[in-house]
Design a protein around this motif. Structure first.
Motif, PDB file in Angstrom:
ATOM      1  N   ASP A  71      37.200  -3.041 -23.968  1.00  0.00           N
ATOM      2  CA  ASP A  71      37.161  -3.441 -25.374  1.00  0.00           C
ATOM      3  C   ASP A  71      38.549  -3.874 -25.845  1.00  0.00           C
ATOM      4  O   ASP A  71      39.566  -3.271 -25.487  1.00  0.00           O
ATOM      5  CB  ASP A  71      36.670  -2.286 -26.242  1.00  0.00           C
ATOM      6  N   GLY A  72      38.575  -4.928 -26.631  1.00  0.00           N
ATOM      7  CA  GLY A  72      39.833  -5.448 -27.141  1.00  0.00           C
ATOM      8  C   GLY A  72      40.417  -6.555 -26.285  1.00  0.00           C
ATOM      9  O   GLY A  72      41.332  -7.258 -26.720  1.00  0.00           O
ATOM     10  N   TYR A  73      39.879  -6.707 -25.078  1.00  0.00           N
ATOM     11  CA  TYR A  73      40.324  -7.768 -24.175  1.00  0.00           C
ATOM     12  C   TYR A  73      39.344  -8.946 -24.233  1.00  0.00           C
ATOM     13  O   TYR A  73      38.227  -8.825 -24.741  1.00  0.00           O
ATOM     14  CB  TYR A  73      40.393  -7.255 -22.741  1.00  0.00           C
ATOM     15  N   MET A  74      39.777 -10.074 -23.706  1.00  0.00           N
ATOM     16  CA  MET A  74      38.897 -11.213 -23.490  1.00  0.00           C
ATOM     17  C   MET A  74      38.593 -11.260 -21.995  1.00  0.00           C
ATOM     18  O   MET A  74      39.511 -11.191 -21.160  1.00  0.00           O
ATOM     19  CB  MET A  74      39.559 -12.519 -23.933  1.00  0.00           C
ATOM     20  N   TYR A  75      37.318 -11.350 -21.666  1.00  0.00           N
ATOM     21  CA  TYR A  75      36.903 -11.393 -20.262  1.00  0.00           C
ATOM     22  C   TYR A  75      36.605 -12.832 -19.861  1.00  0.00           C
ATOM     23  O   TYR A  75      35.841 -13.529 -20.542  1.00  0.00           O
ATOM     24  CB  TYR A  75      35.656 -10.530 -20.049  1.00  0.00           C
ATOM     25  N   ILE A  76      37.202 -13.276 -18.774  1.00  0.00           N
ATOM     26  CA  ILE A  76      36.984 -14.636 -18.271  1.00  0.00           C
ATOM     27  C   ILE A  76      35.825 -14.608 -17.281  1.00  0.00           C
ATOM     28  O   ILE A  76      35.936 -14.061 -16.183  1.00  0.00           O
ATOM     29  CB  ILE A  76      38.253 -15.197 -17.600  1.00  0.00           C
ATOM     30  N   ASP A  77      34.705 -15.206 -17.684  1.00  0.00           N
ATOM     31  CA  ASP A  77      33.553 -15.311 -16.793  1.00  0.00           C
ATOM     32  C   ASP A  77      33.871 -16.185 -15.592  1.00  0.00           C
ATOM     33  O   ASP A  77      33.527 -15.859 -14.455  1.00  0.00           O
ATOM     34  CB  ASP A  77      32.343 -15.936 -17.529  1.00  0.00           C
ATOM     35  N   CYS A  78      34.504 -17.312 -15.874  1.00  0.00           N
ATOM     36  CA  CYS A  78      34.733 -18.280 -14.796  1.00  0.00           C
ATOM     37  C   CYS A  78      35.863 -19.225 -15.178  1.00  0.00           C
ATOM     38  O   CYS A  78      35.895 -19.743 -16.302  1.00  0.00           O
ATOM     39  CB  CYS A  78      33.448 -19.079 -14.542  1.00  0.00           C
ATOM     40  N   LEU A  79      36.781 -19.427 -14.263  1.00  0.00           N
ATOM     41  CA  LEU A  79      37.812 -20.460 -14.352  1.00  0.00           C
ATOM     42  C   LEU A  79      37.693 -21.272 -13.077  1.00  0.00           C
ATOM     43  O   LEU A  79      38.015 -20.776 -11.999  1.00  0.00           O
ATOM     44  CB  LEU A  79      39.209 -19.838 -14.477  1.00  0.00           C
ATOM     45  N   TRP A  80      37.201 -22.495 -13.201  1.00  0.00           N
ATOM     46  CA  TRP A  80      36.878 -23.269 -12.004  1.00  0.00           C
ATOM     47  C   TRP A  80      37.459 -24.671 -12.120  1.00  0.00           C
ATOM     48  O   TRP A  80      37.082 -25.452 -12.994  1.00  0.00           O
ATOM     49  CB  TRP A  80      35.362 -23.343 -11.829  1.00  0.00           C
ATOM     50  N   VAL A  81      38.369 -24.974 -11.234  1.00  0.00           N
ATOM     51  CA  VAL A  81      38.924 -26.313 -11.106  1.00  0.00           C
ATOM     52  C   VAL A  81      38.893 -26.669  -9.624  1.00  0.00           C
ATOM     53  O   VAL A  81      39.503 -25.985  -8.803  1.00  0.00           O
ATOM     54  CB  VAL A  81      40.374 -26.384 -11.634  1.00  0.00           C
ATOM     55  N   SER A  82      38.177 -27.710  -9.274  1.00  0.00           N
ATOM     56  CA  SER A  82      38.048 -28.055  -7.851  1.00  0.00           C
ATOM     57  C   SER A  82      37.867 -29.552  -7.677  1.00  0.00           C
ATOM     58  O   SER A  82      37.816 -30.312  -8.653  1.00  0.00           O
ATOM     59  CB  SER A  82      36.861 -27.304  -7.230  1.00  0.00           C
ATOM     60  N   ALA A  84      38.582 -33.330  -7.111  1.00  0.00           N
ATOM     61  CA  ALA A  84      39.666 -34.244  -7.483  1.00  0.00           C
ATOM     62  C   ALA A  84      40.533 -33.685  -8.609  1.00  0.00           C
ATOM     63  O   ALA A  84      41.623 -34.206  -8.868  1.00  0.00           O
ATOM     64  CB  ALA A  84      39.078 -35.591  -7.917  1.00  0.00           C
ATOM     65  N   PHE A  85      40.085 -32.626  -9.260  1.00  0.00           N
ATOM     66  CA  PHE A  85      40.834 -32.059 -10.381  1.00  0.00           C
ATOM     67  C   PHE A  85      41.922 -31.082  -9.925  1.00  0.00           C
ATOM     68  O   PHE A  85      42.793 -30.727 -10.720  1.00  0.00           O
ATOM     69  CB  PHE A  85      39.884 -31.340 -11.345  1.00  0.00           C
ATOM     70  N   LYS A  86      41.884 -30.645  -8.687  1.00  0.00           N
ATOM     71  CA  LYS A  86      42.861 -29.678  -8.205  1.00  0.00           C
ATOM     72  C   LYS A  86      44.248 -30.315  -8.091  1.00  0.00           C
ATOM     73  O   LYS A  86      44.383 -31.499  -7.813  1.00  0.00           O
ATOM     74  CB  LYS A  86      42.438 -29.109  -6.841  1.00  0.00           C
ATOM     75  N   GLY A  87      45.264 -29.487  -8.322  1.00  0.00           N
ATOM     76  CA  GLY A  87      46.631 -29.938  -8.106  1.00  0.00           C
ATOM     77  C   GLY A  87      47.262 -30.705  -9.247  1.00  0.00           C
ATOM     78  O   GLY A  87      48.347 -31.273  -9.082  1.00  0.00           O
ATOM     79  N   HIS A  88      46.624 -30.703 -10.422  1.00  0.00           N
ATOM     80  CA  HIS A  88      47.167 -31.449 -11.559  1.00  0.00           C
ATOM     81  C   HIS A  88      47.561 -30.549 -12.735  1.00  0.00           C
ATOM     82  O   HIS A  88      47.887 -31.039 -13.813  1.00  0.00           O
ATOM     83  CB  HIS A  88      46.144 -32.480 -12.043  1.00  0.00           C
ATOM     84  N   GLY A  89      47.497 -29.236 -12.528  1.00  0.00           N
ATOM     85  CA  GLY A  89      47.882 -28.325 -13.588  1.00  0.00           C
ATOM     86  C   GLY A  89      46.789 -28.019 -14.592  1.00  0.00           C
ATOM     87  O   GLY A  89      47.046 -27.402 -15.637  1.00  0.00           O
ATOM     88  N   TYR A  90      45.561 -28.417 -14.285  1.00  0.00           N
ATOM     89  CA  TYR A  90      44.470 -28.212 -15.251  1.00  0.00           C
ATOM     90  C   TYR A  90      44.095 -26.737 -15.392  1.00  0.00           C
ATOM     91  O   TYR A  90      43.709 -26.290 -16.474  1.00  0.00           O
ATOM     92  CB  TYR A  90      43.246 -29.037 -14.863  1.00  0.00           C
ATOM     93  N   SER A  91      44.218 -25.974 -14.304  1.00  0.00           N
ATOM     94  CA  SER A  91      43.973 -24.529 -14.415  1.00  0.00           C
ATOM     95  C   SER A  91      44.939 -23.902 -15.409  1.00  0.00           C
ATOM     96  O   SER A  91      44.559 -23.048 -16.217  1.00  0.00           O
ATOM     97  CB  SER A  91      44.130 -23.852 -13.050  1.00  0.00           C
TER      98      SER A  91
END
Length: 249
Positions: A71-82, A84-91
């Motif tokens: 409680d009090g935190y934010m839970y990240i369900d999913c962070l997905w970058v894969s 052609a999007f990888k390697g550009h700082g989008y994460s």
């Protein structure tokens, strides 16, 4: 890169990144139906304007569909970058937006699932470590709860007791799943049919309410497969993968 927030108002028209774009496809329909009911709980789905796997999905931890005490935190369900999007700082962009939003909402930190070594559908531990996250709890099956506190005195959080030692009493295969991941809508019936064809005992448990998910005998509730009581994997099976699993038993 430009980003767009998916909301109740634009959900029908927006592509949700990790599934095909046809709204009539069962994968898309099931995921969007699940999302529509979570927005009132504070869920945020932020994605690239481009179609592809580049998005973050997060929710206040007290509303997460996982057996955690955070409680009090934010839970990240999913962070997905894969792809052609990888390697550009989008994460970094997406995580940064989540941090800023969470602080504005008065949250005391972020939490997310990972493991000592990278597992399918889980955050990369190397990336989390690089971004300042640390492990605050670990279940017996190696699933870890990582956290990023916004203050030095922020409390650590943990798994609920029901998930700390993942195990079920049933013999044969038992699968717990939700519609949080779109792929379950397609592949759970595939594995059910494959098990039936092979004469293998198989029971699926569809977690359709948050309370049920928060009481599940596994940290990961999107997809958790057990065999003869023991936890096996969170990797979503198709028929070929399940047959390979059976062959190696």
């Amino acid at each position: 890169m430009e980003y767009i927030r998916v909301t109740k108002e634009n959900l029908d028209s927006e592509h949700i990144c990790c599934a095909i774009s046809n709204n009539r496809d069962i994968q898309v329909a099931s995921k969007k139906a699940w999302l529509a009911e979570r927005f009132d709980d504070g869920l945020v789905f932020l994605k690239s304007v481009e179609r592809g796997k580049c998005f973050i999905e997060y929710i206040p931890a007290e509303h997460a569909w996982n057996p955690i005490e955070a409680d009090g935190y934010m839970y990240i369900d999913c962070l997905w970058v894969s792809g052609a999007f990888k390697g550009h700082g989008y994460s970094n962009d997406l995580l940064g937006a989540c941090i800023e939003d969470s602080k504005e909402k008065g949250k005391t930190g972020l939490c997310i699932f990972s493991s000592q070594k990278k597992k399918p559908f889980l955050a990369d531990p190397n990336y989390l470590n690089y971004k300042g996250f640390a492990v605050c709890d670990e279940a017996e099956n190696g699933i870890q709860l990582w956290y990023l506190p916004f203050a030095a005195d922020a409390a650590k959080h943990c798994f609920k007791d029901c998930a700390r030692h993942p195990r079920v009493e049933d013999s044969g295969y038992v699968l717990f799943y939700t519609n949080q991941c779109p792929f379950t809508a397609k592949y759970v019936p595939v594995v059910e049919a494959t098990a039936k064809e092979q004469g293998v005992p198989f029971k699926s448990v569809h977690l359709e309410r948050r309370e049920a998910a928060r009481s599940a005998p596994t940290p990961i509730t999107t997809y958790a497969l057990f065999c003869d009581g023991k936890y096996l994997t969170n990797e979503i099976m198709n028929d070929a993968k399940f047959l390979k699993l059976l062959a190696g038993k």
